[in-house]
Design a protein around this motif. Sequence first.
Motif, PDB file in Angstrom:
ATOM      1  N   LEU A   1      37.661  52.209  65.050  1.00  0.00           N
ATOM      2  CA  LEU A   1      38.553  53.057  64.503  1.00  0.00           C
ATOM      3  C   LEU A   1      38.072  54.740  64.850  1.00  0.00           C
ATOM      4  O   LEU A   1      37.042  54.890  65.056  1.00  0.00           O
ATOM      5  N   ASP A   2      39.295  55.704  64.825  1.00  0.00           N
ATOM      6  CA  ASP A   2      39.003  56.613  65.108  1.00  0.00           C
ATOM      7  C   ASP A   2      40.041  57.732  64.699  1.00  0.00           C
ATOM      8  O   ASP A   2      41.015  57.258  64.537  1.00  0.00           O
ATOM      9  N   ARG A   3      39.401  58.878  64.231  1.00  0.00           N
ATOM     10  CA  ARG A   3      40.423  59.851  63.723  1.00  0.00           C
ATOM     11  C   ARG A   3      40.214  61.325  64.582  1.00  0.00           C
ATOM     12  O   ARG A   3      39.191  61.763  64.660  1.00  0.00           O
ATOM     13  N   HIS A   4      41.566  61.551  65.215  1.00  0.00           N
ATOM     14  CA  HIS A   4      41.275  62.953  65.901  1.00  0.00           C
ATOM     15  C   HIS A   4      42.692  63.720  65.591  1.00  0.00           C
ATOM     16  O   HIS A   4      43.623  63.249  65.250  1.00  0.00           O
ATOM     17  N   ARG A   5      42.210  65.063  65.573  1.00  0.00           N
ATOM     18  CA  ARG A   5      43.369  66.293  65.681  1.00  0.00           C
ATOM     19  C   ARG A   5      44.299  66.024  66.715  1.00  0.00           C
ATOM     20  O   ARG A   5      43.880  66.055  67.909  1.00  0.00           O
ATOM     21  N   VAL A   6      45.364  66.068  66.262  1.00  0.00           N
ATOM     22  CA  VAL A   6      46.640  66.244  67.383  1.00  0.00           C
ATOM     23  C   VAL A   6      47.700  67.184  67.110  1.00  0.00           C
ATOM     24  O   VAL A   6      47.761  67.858  66.034  1.00  0.00           O
ATOM     25  N   TRP A   7      48.664  67.166  68.249  1.00  0.00           N
ATOM     26  CA  TRP A   7      49.890  68.444  67.822  1.00  0.00           C
ATOM     27  C   TRP A   7      51.022  67.835  67.648  1.00  0.00           C
ATOM     28  O   TRP A   7      52.209  68.510  67.788  1.00  0.00           O
ATOM     29  N   CYS A   8      51.091  66.650  67.250  1.00  0.00           N
ATOM     30  CA  CYS A   8      52.459  65.953  66.640  1.00  0.00           C
ATOM     31  C   CYS A   8      53.223  66.908  65.657  1.00  0.00           C
ATOM     32  O   CYS A   8      54.601  67.245  65.698  1.00  0.00           O
ATOM     33  N   HIS A   9      52.786  67.740  64.736  1.00  0.00           N
ATOM     34  CA  HIS A   9      53.165  68.577  63.653  1.00  0.00           C
ATOM     35  C   HIS A   9      52.383  69.845  63.750  1.00  0.00           C
ATOM     36  O   HIS A   9      51.543  70.001  62.892  1.00  0.00           O
ATOM     37  N   PRO A  10      52.710  70.908  64.327  1.00  0.00           N
ATOM     38  CA  PRO A  10      52.072  72.187  64.527  1.00  0.00           C
ATOM     39  C   PRO A  10      51.940  72.700  63.082  1.00  0.00           C
ATOM     40  O   PRO A  10      52.789  72.644  62.262  1.00  0.00           O
TER      41      PRO A  10
ATOM     42  N   ASP B   1      43.471  56.332  64.444  1.00  0.00           N
ATOM     43  CA  ASP B   1      43.861  55.390  65.354  1.00  0.00           C
ATOM     44  C   ASP B   1      43.126  53.980  65.404  1.00  0.00           C
ATOM     45  O   ASP B   1      41.730  53.959  65.055  1.00  0.00           O
ATOM     46  N   VAL B   2      43.629  53.032  65.320  1.00  0.00           N
ATOM     47  CA  VAL B   2      43.255  51.647  65.201  1.00  0.00           C
ATOM     48  C   VAL B   2      42.996  51.063  66.939  1.00  0.00           C
ATOM     49  O   VAL B   2      44.221  50.907  67.302  1.00  0.00           O
ATOM     50  N   GLU B   3      41.896  50.713  67.283  1.00  0.00           N
ATOM     51  CA  GLU B   3      41.697  50.624  68.570  1.00  0.00           C
ATOM     52  C   GLU B   3      41.292  49.044  68.979  1.00  0.00           C
ATOM     53  O   GLU B   3      40.403  48.333  68.404  1.00  0.00           O
ATOM     54  N   TYR B   4      41.864  48.551  70.039  1.00  0.00           N
ATOM     55  CA  TYR B   4      42.084  47.411  70.321  1.00  0.00           C
ATOM     56  C   TYR B   4      41.403  47.211  72.096  1.00  0.00           C
ATOM     57  O   TYR B   4      41.156  48.259  72.702  1.00  0.00           O
ATOM     58  N   ALA B   5      41.200  46.125  72.630  1.00  0.00           N
ATOM     59  CA  ALA B   5      41.089  45.932  73.997  1.00  0.00           C
ATOM     60  C   ALA B   5      42.015  44.997  74.700  1.00  0.00           C
ATOM     61  O   ALA B   5      42.300  43.948  73.835  1.00  0.00           O
ATOM     62  N   ALA B   6      42.500  45.205  75.698  1.00  0.00           N
ATOM     63  CA  ALA B   6      43.322  44.002  76.493  1.00  0.00           C
ATOM     64  C   ALA B   6      42.573  43.708  77.912  1.00  0.00           C
ATOM     65  O   ALA B   6      42.057  44.566  78.370  1.00  0.00           O
ATOM     66  N   VAL B   7      42.868  42.430  78.364  1.00  0.00           N
ATOM     67  CA  VAL B   7      42.230  41.994  79.629  1.00  0.00           C
ATOM     68  C   VAL B   7      43.605  41.968  80.697  1.00  0.00           C
ATOM     69  O   VAL B   7      44.501  41.411  80.280  1.00  0.00           O
ATOM     70  N   ALA B   8      43.418  42.776  81.551  1.00  0.00           N
ATOM     71  CA  ALA B   8      44.445  42.536  82.891  1.00  0.00           C
ATOM     72  C   ALA B   8      44.072  41.430  83.746  1.00  0.00           C
ATOM     73  O   ALA B   8      43.076  40.735  84.013  1.00  0.00           O
ATOM     74  N   PRO B   9      45.357  40.896  84.197  1.00  0.00           N
ATOM     75  CA  PRO B   9      45.194  39.715  85.150  1.00  0.00           C
ATOM     76  C   PRO B   9      44.448  40.154  86.343  1.00  0.00           C
ATOM     77  O   PRO B   9      44.441  41.125  86.720  1.00  0.00           O
ATOM     78  N   GLU B  10      43.831  39.127  86.912  1.00  0.00           N
ATOM     79  CA  GLU B  10      43.009  39.414  88.263  1.00  0.00           C
ATOM     80  C   GLU B  10      43.724  39.984  89.284  1.00  0.00           C
ATOM     81  O   GLU B  10      45.134  39.368  89.439  1.00  0.00           O
TER      82      GLU B  10
END
Length: 192
Positions: free
Chosen positions: A113-122, A129-138
């Motif tokens: 998990l991560d929390r970060h400041r953004v500019w969506c609403h000035p 942020d809920v964080e995952y990982a994915a694997v690409a095909p070879e």
Amino acid sequence: MSLHDDAVAVLTAWTAPTAGEERLRAEFLDHLAAHDDAMLRACVPGHLTATTAVLSHDGARVLLTLHPKAGMWLPMGGHCEPSDTTLAGVALREAVEESGIAGLQLLPGPLALDRHRVWCHPPHSWHLDVEYAAVAPEGAEAVISEESLDLRWFPVEEIPELSDEATRRLAARGRAALADALTPHDRGAAGR
């Protein structure tokens, strides 16, 4: 089950690997309880998002995007859409859209998990942020989307300085999750 309900269920069941992430998990759950629209960009104080570290088939490399607003090399990710039904689905959708790679396989998660400041609403708001990982095909080849200045594969141990610790942490946890998911036979094949 709604996307909001899925997020509550995912975060309630998740065991945070660090004390800091346990505090974030509780904060995210409080935010969900306080905001019916917590999953949507329209939620002004902040909203849940999903990020995915896209790993090479063997877990040696991570695909990062040069984010046009942040000016940093970051994993794929973004906002939930009204049609989304699960956080894992958001993570996979964003990864496919931003990498251009079909056939990504999402690893069990979330991984961080991560929390970060953004500019969506000035002047600013927050991405929870809920964080995952994915694997690409070879042999997968990435295709740059409109949301990126560039896409590049980097060795997990050599993520550029123009990135952040959350990206490094997610890539390392993704590689570890992939190693855990491989059977002994798969581990031998991946090392060839």
